[in-house]
Design a protein around this motif. Structure first.
Motif, PDB file in Angstrom:
ATOM      1  N   HIS A 116      45.750  44.039  45.433  1.00  0.00           N
ATOM      2  CA  HIS A 116      44.895  43.933  46.615  1.00  0.00           C
ATOM      3  C   HIS A 116      43.859  42.839  46.447  1.00  0.00           C
ATOM      4  N   ARG A 117      43.324  42.738  45.256  1.00  0.00           N
ATOM      5  CA  ARG A 117      42.225  41.804  45.003  1.00  0.00           C
ATOM      6  C   ARG A 117      42.309  41.317  43.571  1.00  0.00           C
ATOM      7  N   MET A 118      41.871  40.081  43.339  1.00  0.00           N
ATOM      8  CA  MET A 118      41.793  39.548  41.980  1.00  0.00           C
ATOM      9  C   MET A 118      40.409  38.956  41.751  1.00  0.00           C
ATOM     10  N   GLY A 119      40.032  38.882  40.497  1.00  0.00           N
ATOM     11  CA  GLY A 119      38.708  38.362  40.199  1.00  0.00           C
ATOM     12  C   GLY A 119      38.590  37.869  38.776  1.00  0.00           C
ATOM     13  N   TRP A 120      37.463  37.237  38.508  1.00  0.00           N
ATOM     14  CA  TRP A 120      37.100  36.784  37.165  1.00  0.00           C
ATOM     15  C   TRP A 120      35.805  37.476  36.730  1.00  0.00           C
ATOM     16  N   ARG A 130      33.188  37.899  33.003  1.00  0.00           N
ATOM     17  CA  ARG A 130      32.903  37.315  31.699  1.00  0.00           C
ATOM     18  C   ARG A 130      32.035  38.254  30.891  1.00  0.00           C
ATOM     19  N   GLN A 131      32.090  38.070  29.571  1.00  0.00           N
ATOM     20  CA  GLN A 131      31.341  38.962  28.684  1.00  0.00           C
ATOM     21  C   GLN A 131      30.943  38.233  27.421  1.00  0.00           C
ATOM     22  N   THR A 132      29.731  38.503  26.967  1.00  0.00           N
ATOM     23  CA  THR A 132      29.242  38.034  25.677  1.00  0.00           C
ATOM     24  C   THR A 132      28.948  39.255  24.820  1.00  0.00           C
ATOM     25  N   PRO A 133      28.782  39.056  23.511  1.00  0.00           N
ATOM     26  CA  PRO A 133      28.480  40.215  22.646  1.00  0.00           C
ATOM     27  C   PRO A 133      27.168  40.911  23.021  1.00  0.00           C
ATOM     28  N   GLU A 134      26.265  40.157  23.673  1.00  0.00           N
ATOM     29  CA  GLU A 134      24.955  40.731  23.991  1.00  0.00           C
ATOM     30  C   GLU A 134      24.910  41.435  25.343  1.00  0.00           C
ATOM     31  N   LYS A 135      25.900  41.187  26.182  1.00  0.00           N
ATOM     32  CA  LYS A 135      25.846  41.699  27.547  1.00  0.00           C
ATOM     33  C   LYS A 135      27.083  42.494  27.902  1.00  0.00           C
ATOM     34  N   GLU A 136      26.945  43.331  28.921  1.00  0.00           N
ATOM     35  CA  GLU A 136      28.102  44.010  29.469  1.00  0.00           C
ATOM     36  C   GLU A 136      28.944  43.015  30.275  1.00  0.00           C
ATOM     37  N   ARG A 137      30.176  43.392  30.535  1.00  0.00           N
ATOM     38  CA  ARG A 137      31.053  42.546  31.320  1.00  0.00           C
ATOM     39  C   ARG A 137      30.458  42.340  32.718  1.00  0.00           C
ATOM     40  N   GLU A 138      30.389  41.075  33.142  1.00  0.00           N
ATOM     41  CA  GLU A 138      29.751  40.793  34.426  1.00  0.00           C
ATOM     42  C   GLU A 138      30.684  40.068  35.370  1.00  0.00           C
ATOM     43  N   PHE A 139      30.484  40.325  36.652  1.00  0.00           N
ATOM     44  CA  PHE A 139      31.262  39.717  37.717  1.00  0.00           C
ATOM     45  C   PHE A 139      30.966  38.230  37.800  1.00  0.00           C
ATOM     46  N   VAL A 140      32.018  37.429  38.013  1.00  0.00           N
ATOM     47  CA  VAL A 140      31.877  35.993  38.213  1.00  0.00           C
ATOM     48  C   VAL A 140      32.306  35.601  39.623  1.00  0.00           C
ATOM     49  N   ALA A 141      33.536  35.981  39.988  1.00  0.00           N
ATOM     50  CA  ALA A 141      34.061  35.609  41.309  1.00  0.00           C
ATOM     51  C   ALA A 141      35.234  36.510  41.648  1.00  0.00           C
ATOM     52  N   CYS A 192      40.486  37.668  33.448  1.00  0.00           N
ATOM     53  CA  CYS A 192      41.146  37.779  34.744  1.00  0.00           C
ATOM     54  C   CYS A 192      41.350  39.268  35.022  1.00  0.00           C
ATOM     55  N   ALA A 193      41.140  39.680  36.259  1.00  0.00           N
ATOM     56  CA  ALA A 193      41.284  41.082  36.616  1.00  0.00           C
ATOM     57  C   ALA A 193      41.977  41.220  37.963  1.00  0.00           C
ATOM     58  N   ALA A 194      42.674  42.336  38.137  1.00  0.00           N
ATOM     59  CA  ALA A 194      43.361  42.609  39.403  1.00  0.00           C
ATOM     60  C   ALA A 194      43.275  44.094  39.709  1.00  0.00           C
ATOM     61  N   THR A 195      43.331  44.414  40.989  1.00  0.00           N
ATOM     62  CA  THR A 195      43.272  45.809  41.383  1.00  0.00           C
ATOM     63  C   THR A 195      44.132  46.056  42.599  1.00  0.00           C
ATOM     64  N   GLN A 196      44.608  47.279  42.685  1.00  0.00           N
ATOM     65  CA  GLN A 196      45.368  47.712  43.860  1.00  0.00           C
ATOM     66  C   GLN A 196      44.455  48.381  44.878  1.00  0.00           C
ATOM     67  N   TYR A 197      43.195  48.568  44.489  1.00  0.00           N
ATOM     68  CA  TYR A 197      42.304  49.405  45.267  1.00  0.00           C
ATOM     69  C   TYR A 197      41.163  48.626  45.899  1.00  0.00           C
ATOM     70  N   SER A 198      40.555  49.242  46.890  1.00  0.00           N
ATOM     71  CA  SER A 198      39.325  48.727  47.471  1.00  0.00           C
ATOM     72  C   SER A 198      38.173  49.209  46.607  1.00  0.00           C
TER      73      SER A 198
END
Length: 124
Positions: free
Chosen positions: A32-36, A38-49, A96-102
Motif C-alpha cells: 500500500h505504501r513505501m517509505g524510507w 533512518r537510524q543512528t546508535p543514539e536515536k530511535e528509527r526515524e521517518f525520512v520520506a 527501506c520499508a513497505a506496508t500493506q496497511y494504512s
C-alpha cells in the motif's frame, strides 16, 4: 511476503549527493505504501520520506524537506531516495520499508516489511 533490498549507500562529503535504491520482490502487489527511515546508535528509527502506491503522494520529514526526493518505479518494483546537499547529521543507516496497511505514515510500527539497511556517512 515481500522482500526489500537497499543499495547505494556510502561515504560522501558534506554538500554532496547520493541516490539510494530499494528493490522489492515477492507479493509486491499487496504493498500500500513505501517509505524510507533512518537510524543512528543514539536515536530511535526515524521517518525520512514516504510515497503512495501510485507515486502521486509524498511526505518528508522537516529535516530533509527540499533536499531529498522520494520516487518509485512500479514497473521495476523499485523505490529511490535522491539525497542532495547532504549534511553530517544525515549520517545513519537508511532502511527501506513497505506496508500493506494504512496508518500513520511516519510511524515505524505501521510498516511490516523492512530491508537490511544501507549505511550513509557524510563527512564534514
Amino acid at each position: 511476503q515481500v522482500q526489500l533490498v537497499e543499495s547505494g549507500g556510502g561515504l560522501v562529503q558534506a554538500g554532496g549527493s547520493l541516490r539510494l535504491s530499494c528493490a522489492a520482490s515477492g507479493r509486491t502487489f499487496s504493498i500500500h505504501r513505501m517509505g524510507w527511515f533512518r537510524q543512528t546508535p543514539e536515536k530511535e528509527r526515524e521517518f525520512v520520506a514516504r510515497i503512495s502506491t501510485g507515486g502521486a503522494s509524498t511526505s518528508y520529514a522537516d529535516s530533509v524537506k527540499g533536499r531529498f526526493t522520494i520516487s518509485r518505479d512500479n514497473a521495476q518494483n523499485r523505490m529511490y531516495l535522491q539525497m542532495n546537499s547532504l549534511k553530517p547529521e544525515d549520517t545513519a543507516v537508511y532502511y527501506c520499508a513497505a506496508t500493506q496497511y494504512s496508518g500513520d505514515y511516519y510511524s515505524p510500527s505501521t510498516y511490516n516489511y523492512w530491508g537490511q539497511g544501507t549505511q550513509v556517512t557524510v563527512s564534514s
